[in-house]
Scaffold this active site. Structure first.
Site, short mmCIF file in Angstrom:
data_model
loop_
_atom_site.label_atom_id
_atom_site.label_comp_id
_atom_site.label_asym_id
_atom_site.label_seq_id
_atom_site.Cartn_x
_atom_site.Cartn_y
_atom_site.Cartn_z
N GLU A 119 0.81 -1.22 0.00
CA GLU A 119 0.00 0.00 0.00
C GLU A 119 0.85 1.27 0.00
OE1 GLU A 119 -3.13 -0.25 2.95
OE2 GLU A 119 -4.04 -1.96 1.92
N GLU A 257 -5.57 -9.04 -0.16
CA GLU A 257 -6.31 -8.90 1.10
C GLU A 257 -7.75 -8.62 0.75
OE1 GLU A 257 -5.09 -5.64 3.65
OE2 GLU A 257 -3.04 -6.40 3.82
#
Ligand SMILES: *[C@@H]1O[C@H](CO)[C@@H](O)[C@H](O)[C@H]1NC(C)=O
Ligand SMILES: *[C@@H]1O[C@H](CO)[C@@H](O)[C@H](O)[C@H]1NC(C)=O
Length: 345
Positions: A119, A257
């Protein structure tokens, strides 16, 4: 008490999730590790095995975890944590990293992907380190002759998209485009997927006026006006549309995820919603999306355990399938296709 009544209702009113050879798709589960009294790593690996979870995402090169995974046959996404990215723009450091954490275990640990950074955003000070670190790790993987088995990638989140709806209009924001374009070109050259963390939960809670809960939970009947039955597919296809626009139509997206919190005092964070989301997501993984109809979709659930040291809102600590004492969160009972079976991923 209400949880128990709810459970009985759900278990008796839904059928058994299909589990046949032809449709088998195993869903992985992330091991976040942000708890102060998590089970020993060998017990964690045993819990994966006894629940027939055969893929794990690790966020750190934890040698205890790698040791416990030896001989387990569990496929591994191994993370390069963000705080190690910068040191890996040095060739020797990247080679050492691969030799120490990958090559040394590769005889009997099934590494599948290296996730170089998680991220990272275009404005981050580390953004410029991602591509050089990817290249150095890739070269070290090739030097170890592991390039066929282990693909090197990075994990993004969907905030890199400037537009995401309708899904065909999905596009990286202009700052994200210049960041991601060389990275996805690198992935395409190496036949590696892009890893993406995809959370319909957060999309829903950030925009409940326009997004219906049943659309986020895969329980909506019929398609919406642009042909989507669920938010997960819409989000994933918006990433595919964005990849096409930066010249990488052939890069596959692995959902590194996805999850739903079971409690934490926020909207829609309930055991019933989490169980419904996970159950439907697992079942959905067998198929594709409207833009990429040939499934299965490779998905990693976030996460194996509730994590009592996860920072941020209270819900962040409640994405687990298990509590720290290894007892299943009631979510898990809702997911479970049939109480007589183990979890059939
Ligand atoms: C190599 O890694 C070490 C340990 O993280 C770090 O101190 C050092 O600065 C790195 N070297 C370079 C050139 O980045
Ligand atoms: C994508 O794959 C197709 C089929 O293999 C190929 O014809 C096409 O050139 C590829 N596109 C890019 C941009 O690599």
């Amino acid at each position: 008490m209400s949880v128990i009544l709810l459970l009985l209702g759900i278990l008796s009113s839904t059928g058994v999730v299909e589990f046949t050879g032809a449709q088998f798709q195993s869903v992985g589960v992330c091991y976040g590790g942000k708890g102060n009294n998590l089970p020993k790593m060998q017990a964690v690996v045993d819990l994966y095995k006894s629940n027939r979870i055969d893929k794990i995402r690790l966020y750190h090169p934890d040698e205890g975890a790698l040791q416990a995974l030896r001989g387990s046959n569990i496929e591994v996404i191994l993370g390069v944590p963000n705080d190690q990215l910068q040191s890996l723009i040095n060739v020797a450091n990247a080679t050492n990293w691969v030799n120490k954490y990958v090559k040394a275990y590769s005889q009997n640990v099934k590494f599948k992907y290296i996730a170089v950074g998680n991220e990272i955003h275009p404005g981050d000070s580390l953004a410029g380190s991602v591509l050089p670190a990817l290249e150095n790790i890739q070269n070290a993987i090739s030097a170890a002759n592991l390039q066929c088995q282990v693909k090197v990638s990075t994990a993004i989140d969907t905030t890199l998209l400037g537009y995401s709806y309708p899904p065909n209009d999905g596009v990286f924001s202009s700052s994200a485009s210049s960041y991601i374009r060389p990275i996805v070109n690198f992935l395409a050259r190496n036949g590696a997927p892009l890893l993406a963390n995809v959370y319909p939960y957060f999309a829903y809670v950030n925009n409940p006026q326009n997004i219906a809960l049943d659309y986020a939970l895969f329980t909506k009947q019929g398609n919406n006006v642009v042909g989507y039955q669920n938010l997960f597919d819409a989000m994933l296809d918006s990433v595919y549309a964005a990849l096409e626009k930066v010249g990488a139509p052939n890069v596959t997206v692995v959902v590194s995820e996805s999850g739903w919190p079971s409690e934490g005092g926020a909207v829609a964070a309930t055991v019933q919603n989490a169980g419904t989301y996970y159950r439907n997501l697992i079942s959905h993984a067998k198929g594709g999306t409207p833009k990429r109809p040939n499934g299965p979709i490779e998905i990693y659930l976030y996460a194996m355990f509730d994590e009592n040291q996860k920072q941020g809102q209270e819900i962040q600590q409640h994405f687990g399938l298990f509590r720290l004492d290894k007892s299943p969160v009631p979510t898990f009972e809702i997911m479970r296709p049939n109480p007589k079976f183990k979890l059939n991923f």
